[in-house]
Design a protein around this motif. Structure first.
Motif, PDB file in Angstrom:
ATOM      1  N   HIS A 231      26.389  36.425  42.507  1.00 37.47           N
ATOM      2  CA  HIS A 231      25.789  36.340  43.838  1.00 37.47           C
ATOM      3  C   HIS A 231      24.969  37.579  44.166  1.00 37.47           C
ATOM      4  CE1 HIS A 231      28.810  38.848  46.070  1.00 37.47           C
ATOM      5  NE2 HIS A 231      29.679  38.352  45.220  1.00 37.47           N
TER       6      HIS A 231
ATOM      7  N   ASP B 117      29.301  44.908  43.868  1.00 35.85           N
ATOM      8  CA  ASP B 117      29.698  43.524  44.153  1.00 35.85           C
ATOM      9  C   ASP B 117      28.520  42.868  44.865  1.00 35.85           C
ATOM     10  OD1 ASP B 117      30.842  41.150  44.899  1.00 35.85           O
ATOM     11  OD2 ASP B 117      32.195  42.013  46.384  1.00 35.85           O
ATOM     12  N   ASN B 118      27.650  42.089  44.219  1.00 37.07           N
ATOM     13  CA  ASN B 118      27.897  41.612  42.879  1.00 37.07           C
ATOM     14  C   ASN B 118      26.641  41.786  42.034  1.00 37.07           C
ATOM     15  OD1 ASN B 118      29.115  40.328  40.716  1.00 37.07           O
ATOM     16  ND2 ASN B 118      28.894  38.310  41.564  1.00 37.07           N
TER      17      ASN B 118
ATOM     18  N   GLU C 143      27.330  34.302  49.392  1.00 31.75           N
ATOM     19  CA  GLU C 143      28.703  34.183  48.889  1.00 31.75           C
ATOM     20  C   GLU C 143      29.681  34.889  49.812  1.00 31.75           C
ATOM     21  OE1 GLU C 143      32.404  35.196  46.699  1.00 31.75           O
ATOM     22  OE2 GLU C 143      30.978  36.583  47.606  1.00 31.75           O
ATOM     23  N   GLU C 144      29.246  36.015  50.373  1.00 31.07           N
ATOM     24  CA  GLU C 144      30.153  36.817  51.196  1.00 31.07           C
ATOM     25  C   GLU C 144      30.475  36.148  52.529  1.00 31.07           C
ATOM     26  OE1 GLU C 144      31.680  39.135  49.987  1.00 31.07           O
ATOM     27  OE2 GLU C 144      30.510  40.056  48.392  1.00 31.07           O
TER      28      GLU C 144
ATOM     29  N   ASP D 262      32.109  37.856  38.887  1.00 29.57           N
ATOM     30  CA  ASP D 262      32.199  38.588  40.153  1.00 29.57           C
ATOM     31  C   ASP D 262      33.273  39.664  39.962  1.00 29.57           C
ATOM     32  OD1 ASP D 262      31.812  39.329  42.759  1.00 29.57           O
ATOM     33  OD2 ASP D 262      32.237  37.357  43.613  1.00 29.57           O
TER      34      ASP D 262
HETATM   35 ZN   LIG Z   1      31.591  39.338  45.136  1.00 34.58          ZN
END
Ligand SMILES: [Zn+2]
Length: 429
Positions: A82, A236-237, A265-266, A307
């Motif tokens: 991501h 990340d990431n 994604e977060e 991830d």
């Molecule tokens: Zn992540």
């Protein structure tokens, strides 16, 4: 190879302060390697053996090499990661004037660790949408310079500071940009109009909207007495995005290989360009045969969802299960959760472990303590959409979701090596 990869990652992080910039950085490196950009609004003529990429919302990207072998026979090798990271986003009408300071109202994006945002030299970057000659256009901007800061309150005024206190997201986070005279009216959109002129040499009639976030101007760096670590924002990431890119660019072979790096994604991945949306499926439908053969191809494919993992921290070892404390610089981690917070199963994990053994890459396992909640990734989301076999893996890190995270400087090369072997592998299970 290790030094070159680490320096490449440091440069990539610097060029990628937002998901928009990360996508542009990936696209630029793909173009340089001979990948052809496709537009989702056009019809496509896909040629076996050729390489392509597309972006959606300027913040998610899919790149692939069509195999000379039919994917119906060999399946597709997919790597997913991501592009987004927790941060502070500027509100639509952000101007605040308090005590003679110009501040900007911010919204917290994702599960940010907030305390490290104080006392950092912050800059601002993202996408700006504006009108020029009657047309609506967008450009990425990056102020680069440290134009803002969120100063801490002195301990003398908060004697309990070291006992921990709740950070009020509304009142305590607005960064300070400048001091203003009494009758001055700060105008954020005018500031953006100036930035567009400075950065892109264009005269916008009016700035319509934007998605801008603050970031730390301190660049990522190799640190530690012996250079054992890489410290930087957005590991990340973007660490996995970069590893996936390097593996894709290095891998040869006859099979179809794909890298997908998605936004949001977060915040759960539910968006037109997120992993919980149709982007990957719609792309695969255009690349693969219909009907039975589509399903047959997916069932011969495998996704490595990459991830970061939580390394065991020397000051907090009790946060890990005693048998599952991944160490920094001891290789990628296979993430397992029987409640399907990770999509790993014994077959996909076994295959990943087999690849690591064949490449002489060390490999570790993670399962969360049974009395703690487990995080999740794009792995289970993509697996449930596509029905594709998936393994969740990642490099061990500390300080996940801090403004400065920490990884091992030996691990990136391990991950690139095993992902390259995955892309080049002739036989999937
Ligand atoms: Zn992540």
């Amino acid at each position: 190879m290790r030094e070159a990869l680490n320096q490449g990652l440091i440069d990539f992080l610097k060029a990628s302060p937002t998901p928009f910039h990360a996508t542009a950085s990936l696209a630029q490196r793909l173009e340089a390697a001979g990948y052809t950009r496709l537009d989702e609004r056009d019809t496509w003529a896909i040629v076996p053996g050729e390489r392509y990429y597309l972006t959606r919302n300027d913040s998610s990207i899919i790149a692939w090499r069509m195999g000379r072998h039919s994917p119906l026979i060999g399946g597709i090798r997919l790597v997913g990661a991501h592009t987004d990271s927790p941060c502070l986003r500027v509100k639509p009408q952000p101007e605040l004037q308090r005590q003679g300071f110009w501040q900007l109202g911010v919204e917290v994006y994702g599960g940010a660790l907030l305390a490290p945002w104080f006392d950092r030299d912050l800059s601002l970057a993202g996408r700006v949408t504006y009108r020029r000659d009657g047309k609506v256009e967008s450009q990425l901007v990056d102020f680069r310079a440290p134009i803002a800061i969120i100063p801490n309150l002195a301990i003398h005024l908060n004697r309990d500071a070291n006992l921990g206190w709740e950070i009020n997201k509304q009142t305590e986070l607005p960064p300070i940009l400048a001091q203003v005279a009494g009758d001055e009216r700060p105008d954020f959109r005018a500031l953006l109009t100036d930035q567009l002129a400075r950065e892109h040499d264009l005269n916008a009639d009016v700035v319509l909207d934007y998605e801008l976030s603050f970031y730390d101007t301190q660049p990522a760096a190799l640190i530690g007495l012996h250079g054992d670590f890489i410290a930087g924002a957005r590991l990340d990431n973007l660490l996995s995005c970069y590893a996936g890119l390097q593996a894709l660019l290095r891998a040869d072979g006859e099979e179809t290989c794909l890298l997908i790096c998605t936004d949001h994604e977060e915040v759960g991945s539910s968006s037109a360009c997120g992993a919980d949306g149709p982007m990957l499926e719609q792309t695969l439908q255009r690349l693969l045969p219909d009907g039975d053969d589509y399903v047959r191809t997916i069932q011969r494919s495998l996704l490595v969802s990459a991830d970061n993992a939580h390394g065991v921290h020397p000051n907090y070892p009790e946060k890990h299960d005693g048998n599952h404390g991944p160490k920094l610089n001891a290789g990628p981690v296979i993430k397992v959760n029987s409640n399907q917070r990770y999509a790993t199963n014994s077959e996909s994990a076994g295959f990943f472990r087999h690849l690591c053994m064949a490449e002489e890459v060390p490999v570790q396992s993670f399962v969360v303590r049974s009395d703690m909640a487990c995080g999740s990734t794009i792995g289970p989301i993509t697996a449930s959409h596509l029905g594709v076999r998936t393994v969740d893996i990642g490099l061990p890190t500390f300080a996940m979701h801090s403004i400065r995270e920490l990884a091992g400087s030996h691990d990136l090369a391990h991950l690139v090596k095993v992902l390259e072997a995955f892309y080049a592998s002739r036989d999937l299970p």
